[in-house]
Design a protein around this motif. Structure first.
Motif, PDB file in Angstrom:
ATOM      1  N   HIS A 117       0.879  -1.171   0.000  1.00 46.09           N
ATOM      2  CA  HIS A 117       0.000   0.000   0.000  1.00 46.09           C
ATOM      3  C   HIS A 117       0.909   1.211   0.000  1.00 46.09           C
ATOM      4  O   HIS A 117       1.543   1.527   1.017  1.00 46.09           O
ATOM      5  CB  HIS A 117      -0.919   0.005   1.232  1.00 46.09           C
ATOM      6  N   GLY A 118       1.056   1.835  -1.151  1.00 43.89           N
ATOM      7  CA  GLY A 118       2.083   2.846  -1.304  1.00 43.89           C
ATOM      8  C   GLY A 118       3.438   2.158  -1.217  1.00 43.89           C
ATOM      9  O   GLY A 118       3.746   1.276  -2.019  1.00 43.89           O
ATOM     10  N   ASP A 119       4.251   2.553  -0.221  1.00 42.83           N
ATOM     11  CA  ASP A 119       5.555   1.916  -0.023  1.00 42.83           C
ATOM     12  C   ASP A 119       5.535   0.888   1.107  1.00 42.83           C
ATOM     13  O   ASP A 119       6.561   0.277   1.405  1.00 42.83           O
ATOM     14  CB  ASP A 119       6.622   2.976   0.286  1.00 42.83           C
ATOM     15  N   GLU A 120       4.378   0.724   1.751  1.00 36.24           N
ATOM     16  CA  GLU A 120       4.272  -0.183   2.892  1.00 36.24           C
ATOM     17  C   GLU A 120       3.945  -1.598   2.430  1.00 36.24           C
ATOM     18  O   GLU A 120       2.968  -1.809   1.697  1.00 36.24           O
ATOM     19  CB  GLU A 120       3.194   0.310   3.854  1.00 36.24           C
ATOM     20  N   VAL A 121       4.771  -2.552   2.848  1.00 37.21           N
ATOM     21  CA  VAL A 121       4.526  -3.959   2.520  1.00 37.21           C
ATOM     22  C   VAL A 121       3.419  -4.486   3.419  1.00 37.21           C
ATOM     23  O   VAL A 121       3.439  -4.292   4.646  1.00 37.21           O
ATOM     24  CB  VAL A 121       5.803  -4.798   2.684  1.00 37.21           C
ATOM     25  N   LEU A 122       2.441  -5.183   2.806  1.00 33.98           N
ATOM     26  CA  LEU A 122       1.290  -5.702   3.530  1.00 33.98           C
ATOM     27  C   LEU A 122       1.432  -7.205   3.750  1.00 33.98           C
ATOM     28  O   LEU A 122       1.756  -7.944   2.813  1.00 33.98           O
ATOM     29  CB  LEU A 122       0.004  -5.418   2.760  1.00 33.98           C
ATOM     30  N   ASN A 123       1.191  -7.639   4.971  1.00 30.55           N
ATOM     31  CA  ASN A 123       1.167  -9.064   5.298  1.00 30.55           C
ATOM     32  C   ASN A 123      -0.202  -9.496   5.811  1.00 30.55           C
ATOM     33  O   ASN A 123      -0.634 -10.628   5.567  1.00 30.55           O
ATOM     34  CB  ASN A 123       2.235  -9.382   6.354  1.00 30.55           C
TER      35      ASN A 123
END
Length: 317
Positions: free
Chosen positions: A231-237
């Protein structure tokens, strides 16, 4: 001869007889290269012995055959007396994974004073890469890596899809001799789709509703080819599930956000490493959705029907 020789004349007679005997008067046959009928070659020489009172003449036969001229064997694949490709001139197909390094070998024998040139042909464009040992491409990923004694190897670092096409190793003969190699670059393909299996670039949701995005990744080859969400530059787990039952080279990854809020708006990207990705813009709206975007049916980007065949029936939770 009835006259009897005595003294020096007798000695000369004996010497002459010894010379004749030593000549080994025989006839030899020489077999021609074409297996024709044997032919005898002879030449005559005359030996004169002169004394004060007698001249004796002898005839001898020289049976040495004339020299035989043999045709040198003819070398195919052009003249071996000039430059030639050691691996032949047949075109070659080379397949490389995007991001890998490619080595195109061009082994040449008997180059002498000729020049070697590398070209890249794609569509109607021709790019000059190297001339001799000088590199002409502005793209520093292309370089000549000469290997003694005659391998004019072209190396392409971190190959990408734009590098696909026909590569030619040319020798500056008249006309030029050419070795052709076609490079195919493979890479994963990634699509983000809605629940109707349509590729999408933009989605609208009502605040408080559940967001569900499907990512289909195909043509996976390497063990490191795994799917990630951002999400944008954030990695989602959290909220990510993976279905790998579609085959060894295809993965379906689902991102689910329960009770979406305004802060969940933004770009969501599904990617395979650094080589392939797809992005969708998600909008979380307060209140009722506009009729044009109700249920997220906003300008879908329609793909071919083969996407339907790649997906099994998705069971919604």
């Amino acid at each position: 001869m009835s006259r009897r020789l005595a003294g020096p004349s007798c000695a000369l007679w004996l010497l002459a007889l010894a010379v004749v005997a030593a000549e080994n008067i025989t006839t030899n046959s020489v077999q021609l290269l074409s297996d024709a009928t044997p032919t005898v070659y002879t030449s005559i020489s005359t030996l004169l012995l002169r004394t004060s009172s007698t001249t004796v003449q002898f005839t001898t036969v020289n049976t040495s055959p004339p020299p035989i001229f043999r045709r040198l064997p003819h070398h195919h694949q052009g003249s071996r007396w000039g430059p030639y490709f050691e691996d032949g001139e047949e075109p070659q197909n080379v397949t490389a994974r995007v991001g890998s390094n490619v080595k195109l070998d061009c082994k040449i024998g008997m180059l002498h004073d000729k020049m070697v040139t590398w070209l890249h042909r794609k569509s109607e464009q021709i790019h000059l890469l190297t001339v001799g040992k000088v590199e002409y491409s502005s793209d520093q990923r292309f370089r000549l890596s000469f290997r003694y004694p005659g391998n004019w190897r072209l190396e392409i670092l971190y190959v990408n899809r734009r590098d696909e096409g026909l590569y030619e190793c040319q020798i500056s003969t008249h006309p030029p001799r050419v070795k052709r190699m076609f490079l195919k670059v493979t890479a994963p393909e990634v699509f983000i789709m809605d629940d109707n299996n349509h590729e999408i670039l933009e989605r609208y949701y009502k605040a408080g509703s559940a967001v569900e995005l499907l990512c289909l990744a195909t043509q996976l080859e390497d063990p490191g080819d795994f799917v990630t969400w951002r999400h944008g530059d954030e990695v989602l787990n959290k909220g990510v599930s993976v279905n790998g039952s579609l085959g060894s080279s295809t993965v379906l990854s689902t991102l689910t956000l329960e009770h979406a809020q305004k802060r969940h708006s933004g770009n969501y990207t599904c990617s395979v490493g650094n080589v392939a990705s797809a992005t969708v813009a998600v909008h979380i709206l307060n209140g009722e959705l506009p009729a044009a975007v109700h249920h997220g049916n906003c300008a879908p980007n329609w793909r071919s029907d083969w996407l339907w065949l790649l997906l099994p029936l998705v069971v919604r939770r």
